[in-house]
Design a protein around this motif. Structure first.
Motif, PDB file in Angstrom:
ATOM      1  N   TYR A  66      -8.102  -5.010  -9.371  1.00 64.02           N
ATOM      2  CA  TYR A  66      -9.467  -4.905  -8.859  1.00 64.02           C
ATOM      3  C   TYR A  66      -9.837  -6.228  -8.212  1.00 64.02           C
ATOM      4  N   ASP A  67     -10.238  -6.178  -6.959  1.00 59.57           N
ATOM      5  CA  ASP A  67     -10.699  -7.349  -6.231  1.00 59.57           C
ATOM      6  C   ASP A  67     -12.189  -7.518  -6.477  1.00 59.57           C
ATOM      7  N   LYS A  68     -12.558  -8.621  -7.130  1.00 58.90           N
ATOM      8  CA  LYS A  68     -13.956  -8.826  -7.501  1.00 58.90           C
ATOM      9  C   LYS A  68     -14.885  -8.889  -6.292  1.00 58.90           C
ATOM     10  N   LEU A  72     -19.071  -2.520  -5.706  1.00 58.90           N
ATOM     11  CA  LEU A  72     -19.101  -1.132  -6.169  1.00 58.90           C
ATOM     12  C   LEU A  72     -18.133  -0.257  -5.391  1.00 58.90           C
ATOM     13  N   ALA A  73     -17.952  -0.554  -4.106  1.00 58.45           N
ATOM     14  CA  ALA A  73     -16.994   0.229  -3.324  1.00 58.45           C
ATOM     15  C   ALA A  73     -15.596   0.092  -3.901  1.00 58.45           C
ATOM     16  N   GLY A  74     -15.248  -1.115  -4.307  1.00 62.02           N
ATOM     17  CA  GLY A  74     -13.942  -1.329  -4.928  1.00 62.02           C
ATOM     18  C   GLY A  74     -13.827  -0.626  -6.265  1.00 62.02           C
ATOM     19  N   MET A  75     -14.930  -0.565  -6.998  1.00 61.21           N
ATOM     20  CA  MET A  75     -14.921   0.138  -8.282  1.00 61.21           C
ATOM     21  C   MET A  75     -14.687   1.636  -8.084  1.00 61.21           C
ATOM     22  N   ARG A  76     -15.346   2.200  -7.084  1.00 65.76           N
ATOM     23  CA  ARG A  76     -15.144   3.625  -6.797  1.00 65.76           C
ATOM     24  C   ARG A  76     -13.715   3.883  -6.341  1.00 65.76           C
ATOM     25  N   ALA A  77     -13.175   2.959  -5.527  1.00 65.84           N
ATOM     26  CA  ALA A  77     -11.794   3.119  -5.065  1.00 65.84           C
ATOM     27  C   ALA A  77     -10.811   3.013  -6.226  1.00 65.84           C
ATOM     28  N   LEU A  78     -11.103   2.107  -7.152  1.00 62.94           N
ATOM     29  CA  LEU A  78     -10.236   1.964  -8.320  1.00 62.94           C
ATOM     30  C   LEU A  78     -10.242   3.233  -9.158  1.00 62.94           C
ATOM     31  N   ARG A  79     -11.420   3.800  -9.382  1.00 61.76           N
ATOM     32  CA  ARG A  79     -11.498   5.042 -10.159  1.00 61.76           C
ATOM     33  C   ARG A  79     -10.677   6.141  -9.497  1.00 61.76           C
ATOM     34  N   GLU A  81      -8.131   5.787  -7.512  1.00 61.89           N
ATOM     35  CA  GLU A  81      -6.706   5.459  -7.659  1.00 61.89           C
ATOM     36  C   GLU A  81      -6.210   5.826  -9.055  1.00 61.89           C
ATOM     37  N   ILE A  82      -7.012   5.497 -10.069  1.00 62.12           N
ATOM     38  CA  ILE A  82      -6.619   5.827 -11.444  1.00 62.12           C
ATOM     39  C   ILE A  82      -6.558   7.335 -11.639  1.00 62.12           C
ATOM     40  N   MET A  83      -7.589   8.037 -11.189  1.00 63.95           N
ATOM     41  CA  MET A  83      -7.651   9.487 -11.397  1.00 63.95           C
ATOM     42  C   MET A  83      -6.533  10.205 -10.655  1.00 63.95           C
ATOM     43  N   ASP A  84      -6.228   9.741  -9.438  1.00 62.15           N
ATOM     44  CA  ASP A  84      -5.142  10.369  -8.682  1.00 62.15           C
ATOM     45  C   ASP A  84      -3.805  10.170  -9.380  1.00 62.15           C
ATOM     46  N   LYS A  85      -3.557   8.951  -9.846  1.00 59.86           N
ATOM     47  CA  LYS A  85      -2.270   8.662 -10.481  1.00 59.86           C
ATOM     48  C   LYS A  85      -2.128   9.392 -11.811  1.00 59.86           C
ATOM     49  N   ARG A  86      -3.259   9.622 -12.495  1.00 58.87           N
ATOM     50  CA  ARG A  86      -3.214  10.237 -13.827  1.00 58.87           C
ATOM     51  C   ARG A  86      -3.608  11.712 -13.799  1.00 58.87           C
ATOM     52  N   ALA A  87      -3.722  12.264 -12.621  1.00 59.60           N
ATOM     53  CA  ALA A  87      -4.089  13.680 -12.469  1.00 59.60           C
ATOM     54  C   ALA A  87      -5.375  14.003 -13.233  1.00 59.60           C
TER      55      ALA A  87
END
Length: 371
Positions: A66-68, A72-79, A81-87
């Motif tokens: 996560y790039d500080k 918030l845009a980065g937080m949404r992108a991180l979520r 990425e996590i959800m896609d990788k973990r189905a």
């Protein structure tokens, strides 16, 4: 509150700790303790970019960066990425190990069933609002022990700290080439990262030179300067070299973090203020001579702090006008002059102690005088 686990079967676990370099170093033993007691445990770590560069390749750990600066845009992108990788599957456990508001907001973007944070005394910036469990209270412990408290809460047995941070062969080769020709050396990282109103640097450049000259004359140790290329670091380097009479190898800005670990591997010891390299030294099993006045080494010092120069009690008395026992645990001394309480003699005395423990032959008893 006791752990909700009746046995250690933690399933899928995520750690949230973004920064800083010293802190992520101090967290690695908690990861190793988890892996030791539950081999094969799936561990994910949400981490900052620079910190990832230090820990990349850590066995048994998947990282999300996560790039500080991304907000918030980065937080949404991180979520995503996590959800896609973990189905879409949530983590069984989230260890929210950074009591800061930005990290707490980020934690809500990480799907997890159990969300565990610090106890009430350590849950700063209202971290308790963002978790559904808190670890057991354990007042007045150092940062690394605070991370271990999370895994003890989960049922992990107490164990000696282990790190095993990997260093690729290419970075080992770079380090070997950089220090080629040096028989024995010590590493000095004179500057910590800049934080507003958080003065941690020992800016007595003549004092640094005296320590360097003493190490060379007394023990034949060449000094290797490490760090970045900020104006602060460039100035410190120039001033130290100006006042020293010894050969100095200037590696400022010439190593990445992995190569720096390899340089530390070849050193006899590391000297630095409260900053990442002092904790990196501890992680590599090297004597860490930390310089402390504005922060309490009993809280922020390296795992083994036998060699720390500790002028924090004097700084509390002089600048906070309070006895040490009355200030809050972790209280910073917000004075740009506090680190000036440290003398070159303080550092030399600890250097002699390290040299005795390492059984280094003393070549000369002379202590350089101020230039």
């Amino acid at each position: 509150m006791p752990s909700l686990s009746s046995s250690l079967n933690l399933g899928d676990l995520c750690i949230l700790r973004l920064s800083a370099l010293g802190d992520v170093c101090n967290l690695v033993p908690a990861v190793r303790a988890l892996q030791k007691q539950q081999p094969g445990i799936k561990i994910t770590w949400v981490i900052g970019r620079a910190e990832y560069n230090l820990l990349a390749g850590l066995e048994g750990v998947d990282f999300f960066i996560y790039d500080k600066k991304s907000g918030l845009a980065g937080m949404r992108a991180l979520r995503k990425e996590i959800m896609d990788k973990r189905a879409g599957k949530p983590f069984d456990v989230l260890l929210h190990m950074q009591a800061a508001l930005r990290a707490s907001v980020l934690s809500r973007f990480i799907p997890a069933k159990r969300r565990i944070g610090f106890d009430a005394a350590r849950a700063k910036d209202n971290q308790n609002w963002f978790v559904n469990e808190q670890i057991n209270a354990n007042p007045n412990v150092r940062v690394g022990q605070g991370f271990m408290d999370f895994v003890h809460y989960l049922g992990v047995a107490k164990t000696e700290p282990e790190w095993s941070i990997p260093v690729p062969e290419a970075d080992q080769a770079v380090a070997k080439q950089l220090v080629a020709g040096l028989e024995r050396y010590l590493v000095i990282s004179p500057c910590s990262s800049f934080r507003k109103r958080n003065w941690r640097n020992w800016e007595d450049f003549v004092g640094w030179a005296e320590v360097i000259d003493y190490a060379q004359q007394a023990y034949g140790l060449t000094t290797v300067l490490v760090g970045g290329q900020t104006e602060l670091e460039k100035n410190a380097t120039a001033q130290i070299i100006k006042h020293s009479q010894s050969k100095i190898l200037d590696l400022m800005g010439k190593t990445n973090l992995k190569a720096l670990l390899a340089v530390i591997d070849g050193a006899e010891l590391v000297i630095a203020p409260d900053s990442g390299p002092i904790h990196m030294a501890a992680a590599r099993g090297k004597p860490a001579l930390g310089l402390y006045a504005t922060s309490n080494p009993a809280r922020t010092g390296p795992w083994l702090d036998d060699y720390v120069v500790n002028r924090y009690p004097e700084a509390v008395a002089k600048y906070l006008k309070q006895p040490l026992e009355t200030v809050a645990w972790g209280q910073r001394v917000r004075s740009p002059n506090a680190m000036g309480l440290i003398t070159s003699q303080d550092v030399i005395e600890k250097l002699d102690l390290i040299a005795a423990d390492l059984k280094l032959k003393k070549l000369s008893p002379k202590i350089p005088t101020r230039i």
